[in-house]
Scaffold this active site. Structure first.
Site, PDB file in Angstrom:
ATOM      1  N   ARG B  50       0.852  -1.186   0.000  1.00 42.98           N
ATOM      2  CA  ARG B  50       0.000   0.000   0.000  1.00 42.98           C
ATOM      3  C   ARG B  50       0.883   1.230   0.000  1.00 42.98           C
ATOM      4  O   ARG B  50       2.056   1.162   0.331  1.00 42.98           O
ATOM      5  CB  ARG B  50      -0.847   0.047   1.267  1.00 42.98           C
ATOM      6  CG  ARG B  50      -1.621  -1.216   1.512  1.00 42.98           C
ATOM      7  CD  ARG B  50      -2.121  -1.244   2.958  1.00 42.98           C
ATOM      8  NE  ARG B  50      -2.664  -2.560   3.263  1.00 42.98           N
ATOM      9  CZ  ARG B  50      -3.162  -2.899   4.451  1.00 42.98           C
ATOM     10  NH1 ARG B  50      -3.189  -2.020   5.434  1.00 42.98           N
ATOM     11  NH2 ARG B  50      -3.632  -4.108   4.643  1.00 42.98           N
ATOM     12  N   ASP B  52       0.421   5.343   1.588  1.00 49.13           N
ATOM     13  CA  ASP B  52      -0.444   6.221   2.388  1.00 49.13           C
ATOM     14  C   ASP B  52      -1.058   7.315   1.516  1.00 49.13           C
ATOM     15  O   ASP B  52      -0.576   7.593   0.416  1.00 49.13           O
ATOM     16  CB  ASP B  52       0.378   6.925   3.470  1.00 49.13           C
ATOM     17  CG  ASP B  52       1.014   5.950   4.451  1.00 49.13           C
ATOM     18  OD1 ASP B  52       0.458   4.865   4.657  1.00 49.13           O
ATOM     19  OD2 ASP B  52       2.075   6.312   4.995  1.00 49.13           O
ATOM     20  N   TYR B 110      12.098   2.923  -2.223  1.00 48.22           N
ATOM     21  CA  TYR B 110      11.367   4.179  -1.997  1.00 48.22           C
ATOM     22  C   TYR B 110      12.352   5.331  -2.066  1.00 48.22           C
ATOM     23  O   TYR B 110      13.532   5.165  -1.753  1.00 48.22           O
ATOM     24  CB  TYR B 110      10.736   4.192  -0.603  1.00 48.22           C
ATOM     25  CG  TYR B 110       9.451   3.415  -0.479  1.00 48.22           C
ATOM     26  CD1 TYR B 110       8.233   4.014  -0.770  1.00 48.22           C
ATOM     27  CD2 TYR B 110       9.451   2.090  -0.056  1.00 48.22           C
ATOM     28  CE1 TYR B 110       7.042   3.310  -0.641  1.00 48.22           C
ATOM     29  CE2 TYR B 110       8.259   1.375   0.069  1.00 48.22           C
ATOM     30  CZ  TYR B 110       7.066   2.001  -0.227  1.00 48.22           C
ATOM     31  OH  TYR B 110       5.880   1.311  -0.111  1.00 48.22           O
ATOM     32  N   ARG B 197       8.796   6.990   6.308  1.00 51.75           N
ATOM     33  CA  ARG B 197       8.527   8.372   6.725  1.00 51.75           C
ATOM     34  C   ARG B 197       9.047   8.649   8.136  1.00 51.75           C
ATOM     35  O   ARG B 197       9.554   9.741   8.420  1.00 51.75           O
ATOM     36  CB  ARG B 197       7.028   8.664   6.627  1.00 51.75           C
ATOM     37  CG  ARG B 197       6.549   8.715   5.162  1.00 51.75           C
ATOM     38  CD  ARG B 197       5.037   8.673   5.046  1.00 51.75           C
ATOM     39  NE  ARG B 197       4.430   9.775   5.783  1.00 51.75           N
ATOM     40  CZ  ARG B 197       3.116   9.880   6.000  1.00 51.75           C
ATOM     41  NH1 ARG B 197       2.287   8.949   5.545  1.00 51.75           N
ATOM     42  NH2 ARG B 197       2.637  10.907   6.666  1.00 51.75           N
TER      43      ARG B 197
END
Lengths: 254, 254
Positions: B50, B52, B110, B197
């Site tokens: 997923r 966010d 990422y 994050r």
């Protein structure tokens, strides 16, 4: 009286262009209204030029005069607190009263971003023109070279252009490939309305093999807008920088 | 029955994240509804993971099965005509029926983009986190090195994370400076909710001198979310790529 020169970055996506006009919100208007709230006096911004609706700027110079004795920081951090996130003042400095960003500009640098991927790019959609098909970048470079110099750019003038003369000096047109993207950097002393976008549209037609590089020479010889290429869409274009030659250097002399 | 693997790029700005959920529009939902219009049958997309709300993806893999005998081009050009400009299918290919993007993923990449300018950037506002003040990138690199390896990342787990184990393997964390921007590339076998994050938020606190690089070692030893840094905002984060190791290579064997 003080003359303050701002350097402004903006995302043009949601604006009707730089200049105040009857239809839609202009970037100039947002800034003038914020300055008026800050200074409690009427403010008129003078820029180096305009940008069309949807065109971006990394560094648009614009100056205004004020009688207020407010520290320069009010025109960066302070002003940025009053304007929306898609406009920001990057720099503010005091310049001589006679300085005018349009008159003193000696070189303007624009860049146009082409996305050549097979499928469109969501992450670059607001900042590039998606052109399908492979481009002959070699042919585009030859064509680009023909733009350089002093020419009559009447074939590359958009409708509504009010310029008195269509003679302009282009200093360089360079193409850089970066993965699926092709960036066209154009530097010149000044530009007609839509000129960089029509140059880009014409270069893309060369790249697609729909016209040959030498057709640029004909367009520069015989003014004919209908013979030039399409006007590339606005979102691929950004004003990168405006130079003021030796103005600030000379200013330091006694 | 065919199993089709899509590679999807999206701008997460206007979405409630990848996964279908009660509040707000999900990217998965937009794609499933478009596929159902195309295929006239119910479709369920299986992604590698997923993202966010507000997080972007350059290449999210997601597969679905269908009984329809439609050429692959329908799932790129065709599907792109049915979905909004901020989502696009970059690639579609047929994969073995047993292929599952979540199970077969061997590495996820990422990247997080920090904007370190004095003033905010309108042109990068949707794709970076604006951090004022100068960062000690050297100290951040030392801290980043401590993340590499197999560790208990419980201190770096966002609320609502349903993972059974908090042990994860991070392969590399690299920092690249580019003008006013600092890019943090994180590669790992898998990540907890908000993990990249929170890692980024903690690295920024190291860069600002608010914690020392060695504090990362404590966070990996003693699970304590409240001792780690803030969760960096979503818009700076993008899923760059998901690798499937030797799955497709082995598939070619007889």
């Amino acid at each position: 009286m003080r003359n303050i020169l701002l350097t402004i970055e903006y995302d043009g996506t949601n604006y009707a262009g730089w200049q105040v006009q009857p239809n839609g919100l202009a970037i100039q208007q947002v800034l003038e209204e914020a300055l008026e709230r800050l200074l409690k006096e009427q403010v008129r911004l003078y820029s180096s030029g305009r940008t069309d609706a949807g065109v971006h700027a990394m560094a648009m110079p614009a100056s205004f005069t004020t009688t207020r004795d407010i520290p320069l920081k009010a025109f960066t951090a302070g002003l940025n607190g009053l304007i929306p996130p898609d406009i920001a003042v990057k720099d503010a400095r005091e310049v001589p009263l006679e300085f005018n960003p349009r008159r003193e500009a000696t070189l303007k640098h624009y860049c146009y971003s082409l996305h050549l991927g097979q499928n469109r790019s969501p992450l670059r959609r607001l900042y590039s023109w998606h052109v399908r098909g492979s481009l002959d970048v070699g042919a585009m470079r030859i064509a680009a070279g023909h733009f350089v110099g002093e020419h009559d750019f009447a074939s590359f003038r958009g409708t509504g252009c009010a310029a008195k003369t269509t003679i302009r000096v282009v200093k360089s047109v360079t193409l850089s490939e970066n993965g699926e993207f092709l960036q066209i950097d154009v530097k010149g002393v000044g530009f007609l309305r839509n000129m960089v976008r029509i140059m880009t549209g014409t270069l893309v037609e060369v790249g697609l093999g729909r016209r040959n590089p030498e057709s640029i020479l004909d367009l520069l010889r015989v003014p004919d807008r209908s013979a030039a290429g399409v006007t590339a869409p606005p979102q691929g274009l950004s004003l990168v920088e405006v130079s003021f030659g030796s103005f600030f250097a000379e200013d330091k002399k006694p």
